[in-house]
Design a protein around this motif. Structure first.
Motif, PDB file in Angstrom:
ATOM      1  N   LEU A 533      84.928  49.531  -9.340  1.00 31.11           N
ATOM      2  CA  LEU A 533      84.446  48.195  -9.909  1.00 31.11           C
ATOM      3  C   LEU A 533      82.888  48.136 -10.044  1.00 31.11           C
ATOM      4  O   LEU A 533      82.072  49.272  -9.499  1.00 31.11           O
ATOM      5  N   PRO A 534      82.456  47.690 -11.138  1.00 28.70           N
ATOM      6  CA  PRO A 534      81.015  47.750 -11.234  1.00 28.70           C
ATOM      7  C   PRO A 534      79.915  47.394 -10.017  1.00 28.70           C
ATOM      8  O   PRO A 534      79.040  48.140  -9.727  1.00 28.70           O
ATOM      9  N   ASP A 535      80.489  46.476  -9.136  1.00 30.22           N
ATOM     10  CA  ASP A 535      79.559  46.399  -8.001  1.00 30.22           C
ATOM     11  C   ASP A 535      80.413  46.594  -6.510  1.00 30.22           C
ATOM     12  O   ASP A 535      80.023  46.212  -5.729  1.00 30.22           O
ATOM     13  N   GLU A 536      81.198  47.529  -6.702  1.00 29.04           N
ATOM     14  CA  GLU A 536      82.167  47.859  -5.638  1.00 29.04           C
ATOM     15  C   GLU A 536      82.512  46.567  -4.807  1.00 29.04           C
ATOM     16  O   GLU A 536      83.225  45.678  -5.589  1.00 29.04           O
ATOM     17  N   LEU A 537      82.597  46.474  -3.608  1.00 33.30           N
ATOM     18  CA  LEU A 537      82.788  45.316  -2.914  1.00 33.30           C
ATOM     19  C   LEU A 537      82.072  43.974  -3.371  1.00 33.30           C
ATOM     20  O   LEU A 537      82.663  42.966  -3.011  1.00 33.30           O
ATOM     21  N   GLY A 538      80.905  44.215  -3.848  1.00 35.65           N
ATOM     22  CA  GLY A 538      80.337  42.944  -4.400  1.00 35.65           C
ATOM     23  C   GLY A 538      80.701  42.216  -5.676  1.00 35.65           C
ATOM     24  O   GLY A 538      80.280  41.377  -6.207  1.00 35.65           O
ATOM     25  N   THR A 539      81.660  43.053  -6.044  1.00 33.11           N
ATOM     26  CA  THR A 539      82.200  42.536  -7.595  1.00 33.11           C
ATOM     27  C   THR A 539      83.132  41.305  -7.647  1.00 33.11           C
ATOM     28  O   THR A 539      84.077  41.234  -6.584  1.00 33.11           O
ATOM     29  N   LEU A 540      82.551  40.151  -8.295  1.00 41.52           N
ATOM     30  CA  LEU A 540      83.528  39.118  -8.471  1.00 41.52           C
ATOM     31  C   LEU A 540      85.007  39.251  -8.876  1.00 41.52           C
ATOM     32  O   LEU A 540      85.155  39.885 -10.057  1.00 41.52           O
TER      33      LEU A 540
END
Length: 653
Positions: A533-540
Motif C-alpha cells: 500500500l502507498p503508506d503501508e500501515l498509514g494507508t486509509l
C-alpha cells in the motif's frame, strides 16, 4: 426498517438507451415510456402514527400546553452543553424586548411635537431627543438580536452533537437483548429523528421566545394607549395563526404519509448508485426493473406532495382574507378613536407602529409554536428512548475476571424476547485453555447464541456461564470483553488507516510498536499486502474517500482476524473466519491458530467441515441442543452421527 433520510429529487428523466421510442409526445419522458410494466412496490406506512394524530388534534390550547414542555427540554439540553451561550441568548432576548419598549415609548413622545403646530424646524428640534432615544433603542435591540443569532449559531452544532453522541453512546452500551425487543428499532428511528431536530429546536426556541418578548413589549404599549387596540389586534392575527396550525397539519400529514416511501427510496438510491452493486445490476439486467421501482416510489411521494398543495393554498387564502378583514377593522377603530377625540393623532401614529410590531411578534409565536409542537413530538421520542435505553445498558456486576483457563456452562438456556421456544435448550459444557474447539451445526441450530453466551455479549435466561468459577452475570462486562477476541460473520470495513483497523479496540493502542501490528498481519498472511500500500500501515482503507484504498473481501476478512489476534485474547472466537479467503490464506490462518492455541481457548464456528479436523474437540449443535461432541475421528465413526452425515454430503459436492 433502517431509517435513511433522502432529500434527492426524482431522477432525471432522460431517455434510456434501450427506449423503443414509439411515443414521441414531448410531455412524456422517454425513460417513463421505455420501461416494462412491473409489479409495483407495496404501500408502506410508518409506525409513528401517534404523531400524525397529535398534529391532527393540535389546537391552540393543546399547543399552549405542549410547547412549554418542548421549550424546557430544549433549554435543558442546551444548558448541558454550553451555559454561557444560553445565558447570552436569554440576556440578548431581554435586551431586544427592552429596546422595542423604549423605542415605542420614545416614538410616542416624538409624535407629539411632530403633529403639533409650529414650524418644521421647531417640530424637528423638539422631537430630536426622543428620536435619538428611539434610534439608540432600535440599534440596541437589533444588536441584541444579532448577538442572540450568533450565540444560537454557536449553540446549534453543540446541541446537535450532544444529542447525537448521547444516542450513539447508549446504543453501543445497551444489552444486545434490547435490539431483540419488539418495536425497539422503530423507537430508535423516532429518537434519531428527535436528535436530528434538536438543532432546529434550539433555533426555533430562540425565535419563539423573541416573539414572546416582542409581543409583551408592544402589547404593553398598546394597552397603555387604549385597551381596545390590543383586542382588535388579536382578532387580526388569530385567523392567520389558526391557518398556520392547519397548514402545519397538512404539511405534516404529507410528510408522515410519505416517510416510509422516502426512507426506502433513499436506501434504494444508495444501492442503485454505489459501485458495490454495479456489476450485479448490469450483468443481471436489473436496471429496468429497479429504475421502474424507484420511479414508482418517486411518483408516490411527488403525487402526495402535489395533492397537499391545493388544501394548503385554500387554507392560506382564507386565513389571509380573515386577517386582512380584521386588520381593516383595527385601522377603522384607530380612525374612530381619533375622530371622536378619544385618542390624539400622535398616539394613533404610535399605535400603528406598536400594532405592526405586535402583529409580527404574534405571527411569529403562532408559526414557531406550531413548529415547536411538531419538533417537540420527536424530541419527546428522543428523551423517552434515552430513558428506556438507560435501563437496558450493560450493568451487571462488579466482579473482575482475568483471561479464562476454564469456561463452564451449567444447565444453560436462552430464549429471545417475545419468543416462546428457546434458541438454546438447557445444556452443559466445559471449555479449557489450550483447546481448539470447532462448533458445527445447521443454520438456526443456536451457534451464534452460544457464541454470545460464552463471550458475555448476552446472559442466559436460565443457568450460569462462568469463567474460572465467576458467574458472568455478576462480572463487570467490560472486564470480560477485554479478554475476548471476536471475528463475527459481519465485521466492519472501518474507514480508518490499516494500522487502526488492526489495533482498533485496544485502550492504549498508540503505545504499542508497529512490530506487534506487523506480527498480527503476518499471522494471517496480510503483511505482504499491507507493505504494497502507498503508506503501508498509514494507508486509509476507504476507496470512497479521496486518497483511500480498498481491499478485497478475503483481505478484509484477514484484517478482521488480525484485529482479533492482535488483542492476544484469552478467548478467541472466529465465526466462519475463512468464508472469503483463498486456500492459501485459509491454511495459513488455521496453522497460526494451532501454533498459538496453548495461550487461549479457541472456538471456531464453521460450515467447512474439512477445517474441523484440526480441532481438539468438536461440538455439534442441533435445534438448540448438543447433538454430539468429541474428536473428528470419534464422531465420524459414530453410528447416526450428524457430523458424519454432513461431512459425507460435503465430500459429494
Amino acid at each position: 426498517m433502517k431509517r435513511t433520510f433522502s432529500h434527492h429529487l426524482p431522477p432525471a428523466r432522460a431517455a434510456a438507451s434501450d427506449a423503443p421510442g414509439t411515443d414521441h409526445r414531448p410531455a412524456v419522458p422517454a425513460a417513463r415510456r421505455a420501461l416494462p410494466r412491473t409489479t409495483p412496490p407495496p404501500e408502506l406506512d410508518y409506525n409513528g402514527r401517534r404523531h400524525r394524530r397529535a398534529m391532527d388534534d393540535a389546537t391552540l390550547r393543546e399547543m399552549a400546553r405542549r410547547v412549554p414542555a418542548a421549550l424546557l427540554q430544549t433549554a435543558r439540553l442546551a444548558w448541558s452543553v454550553d451555559r454561557r451561550m444560553v445565558l447570552t441568548i436569554l440576556v440578548s432576548q431581554l435586551l431586544s424586548g427592552l429596546g422595542t419598549a423604549v423605542m415605542l415609548t420614545a416614538v410616542a413622545r416624538a409624535m407629539k411635537p411632530l403633529v403639533a403646530g409650529g414650524t418644521a424646524a421647531a417640530k424637528f428640534h423638539a422631537a430630536m431627543p426622543a428620536l435619538i432615544v428611539a434610534g439608540v433603542a432600535m440599534a440596541v435591540g437589533s444588536a441584541a438580536w444579532i448577538v442572540a443569532d450568533w450565540a444560537t449559531r454557536r449553540l446549534n452544532p453543540q446541541v446537535a452533537s450532544a444529542a447525537d453522541l448521547t444516542i450513539v453512546d447508549l446504543h453501543m452500551r445497551a444489552e444486545l437483548s434490547a435490539y431483540d425487543q419488539e418495536g425497539f428499532k422503530d423507537r430508535s428511528q423516532a429518537a434519531e429523528i428527535g436528535a436530528l431536530r434538536a438543532m432546529d429546536l434550539a433555533d426555533d426556541a430562540k425565535t419563539l421566545t423573541n416573539g414572546l418578548v416582542q409581543l409583551v413589549s408592544a402589547a404593553s404599549v398598546l394597552t397603555v394607549l387604549h385597551p381596545l387596540l390590543l383586542g382588535v389586534l388579536m382578532l387580526s392575527v388569530i385567523p392567520r395563526g389558526l391557518g398556520g396550525v392547519i397548514a402545519a397539519r397538512i404539511d405534516y400529514r404529507v410528510h408522515d404519509r410519505t416517510l416510509s416511501a422516502r426512507n426506502v427510496r433513499g436506501m434504494m438510491r444508495w444501492w442503485l448508485t454505489t459501485s458495490e452493486l454495479a456489476d450485479e445490476v448490469r450483468a443481471n439486467t436489473m436496471r429496468s426493473y429497479l429504475y421502474s421501482w424507484y420511479r414508482t416510489m418517486c411518483d408516490r411521494v411527488e403525487g402526495r406532495e402535489l395533492a397537499g398543495a391545493g388544501p394548503y393554498l385554500k387554507i392560506t387564502l382564507v386565513a389571509a382574507a380573515l386577517s386582512g378583514f380584521f386588520t381593516l377593522g383595527m385601522w377603522a377603530s384607530l380612525a374612530a378613536l381619533v375622530l371622536t377625540g378619544q385618542m390624539a393623532l400622535a398616539m394613533a401614529g404610535t399605535a400603528i407602529v406598536a400594532s405592526q410590531t405586535a402583529g409580527r411578534a404574534l405571527n411569529s409565536i403562532i408559526r414557531y409554536g406550531a413548529v415547536m409542537f411538531h419538533h417537540g413530538l420527536y424530541l419527546g421520542d428522543y428523551h423517552d428512548f434515552l430513558s428506556e435505553v438507560r435501563t437496558l445498558t450493560t450493568a451487571r456486576g462488579t466482579a473482575t475476571v482475568t483471561a479464562p483457563k476454564e469456561i463452564r456452562l451449567d444447565d444453560v438456556a436462552y430464549t429471545y424476547p417475545n419468543k416462546t421456544s428457546p434458541a438454546l435448550h438447557k445444556l452443559s459444557l466445559t471449555l479449557r485453555r489450550g483447546e481448539v474447539v470447532a462448533l458445527v451445526g445447521a443454520n438456526g441450530a443456536g451457534k451464534s447464541t452460544l457464541v454470545r453466551l460464552l463471550s458475555a455479549l448476552t446472559l442466559p435466561t436460565h443457568g450460569t456461564v462462568s469463567w474460572d468459577g465467576t458467574d458472568l452475570a455478576k462480572a463487570d462486562a467490560e472486564s470480560v470483553w477485554r479478554h475476548v477476541g471476536l471475528v463475527p460473520q459481519k465485521y466492519g470495513h472501518w474507514p480508518l488507516a490499516a494500522r487502526e483497523n488492526i489495533t482498533l479496540g485496544q485502550p492504549h493502542a498508540h503505545d504499542h510498536h508497529d512490530e506487534e501490528v506487523w506480527r498480527a498481519a503476518e499471522e494471517v498472511g496480510m503483511a505482504a499486502v499491507l507493505r504494497e500500500l502507498p503508506d503501508e500501515l498509514g494507508t486509509l482503507l476507504a476507496r470512497s474517500v479521496w486518497g483511500g484504498h480498498e481491499l478485497s473481501g478475503g483481505q478484509w476478512q484477514r484484517l478482521a482476524c488480525a484485529r482479533a489476534l492482535y488483542r492476544r485474547p484469552g478467548l478467541l472466537i472466529l465465526d466462519e473466519p475463512t468464508s472469503e479467503m483463498d486456500a492459501r490464506g485459509e491454511h495459513q490462518l488455521f496453522r497460526s491458530l494451532r501454533r498459538m492455541a496453548a495461550d487461549r481457548i479457541t472456538l471456531v464456528v464453521t460450515h467447512r467441515l474439512d477445517n474441523v479436523k484440526m480441532a481438539d474437540h468438536i461440538i455439534v449443535l442441533d435445534d438448540g441442543g448438543i447433538r454430539e461432541q468429541g474428536t473428528f475421528d470419534q464422531l465420524i465413526a459414530q453410528e447416526d452421527s450428524l457430523l458424519g452425515e454432513l461431512y459425507a454430503l460435503s465430500q459429494d459436492r
